[in-house]
Design a protein around this motif. Structure first.
Motif, PDB file in Angstrom:
ATOM      1  N   TYR A  25       1.019  -1.300  -0.323  1.00 17.56           N
ATOM      2  CA  TYR A  25       0.753  -0.046  -0.138  1.00 17.56           C
ATOM      3  C   TYR A  25       0.802   1.293   0.021  1.00 17.56           C
ATOM      4  O   TYR A  25       0.937   2.032  -1.067  1.00 17.56           O
ATOM      5  N   TYR A  64      -5.307   0.732   8.072  1.00 16.69           N
ATOM      6  CA  TYR A  64      -5.478  -0.904   6.937  1.00 16.69           C
ATOM      7  C   TYR A  64      -6.901  -0.901   7.747  1.00 16.69           C
ATOM      8  O   TYR A  64      -7.320  -1.222   8.125  1.00 16.69           O
ATOM      9  N   VAL A  94      -6.858   4.465  -0.835  1.00 16.34           N
ATOM     10  CA  VAL A  94      -7.177   3.424  -2.077  1.00 16.34           C
ATOM     11  C   VAL A  94      -7.816   2.662  -1.774  1.00 16.34           C
ATOM     12  O   VAL A  94      -8.913   3.056  -0.007  1.00 16.34           O
TER      13      VAL A  94
END
Length: 129
Positions: A25, A64, A94
């Motif tokens: 990431y 996350y 993301v």
């Protein structure tokens, strides 16, 4: 302004469970920032050669939230949170579709050839506002 950068998850991006390895990431958001800077007309090679400075990441605070998997189509969205004389703070997410999988606040500074933090060049600051 939101910069969007598409990312496809390849097999090499995944771990043994078939999900994106956590460190990737950071690669995705780095690529997105580089693309964003290039889109602003900032030539990082020229910045290094002419101004004697380069961008470096000083701090990353990341969350996350949900895993991405092999062959997912992702989008990294990048926005500017703040710009000061010596610091640029970015917000990056993301996403897969409308779902946010990962988010990070990234602090960028410029360093000179000796590695000391220095002011962002004025022509760069103007482009970031």
């Amino acid at each position: 302004m939101i910069h969007r950068f598409p990312v496809r998850v390849y097999y090499e991006d995944t771990d043994m469970a078939g999900i994106v390895y956590y460190a990737n990431y950071l690669r995705y958001i780095e690529r997105a920032r580089s693309d964003w800077v290039r889109g602003l007309g900032i030539d990082q090679n020229a910045m290094r050669e002419e101004d004697g400075v380069v961008f470096v990441v000083r701090r990353v605070e990341a969350d996350y939230l949900s895993p991405a998997k092999f062959d997912d189509d992702l989008v990294v969205e990048t926005t500017t949170k703040s710009v000061t004389g010596a610091r640029l703070v970015m917000w990056q997410e993301v996403k897969r579709g409308g779902d946010v999988l990962f988010q990070a606040e990234v602090t960028i500074v410029c360093v000179n050839e000796a590695g000391a933090v220095t002011r962002l060049p004025a022509n760069i600051r103007r482009r970031l506002h």
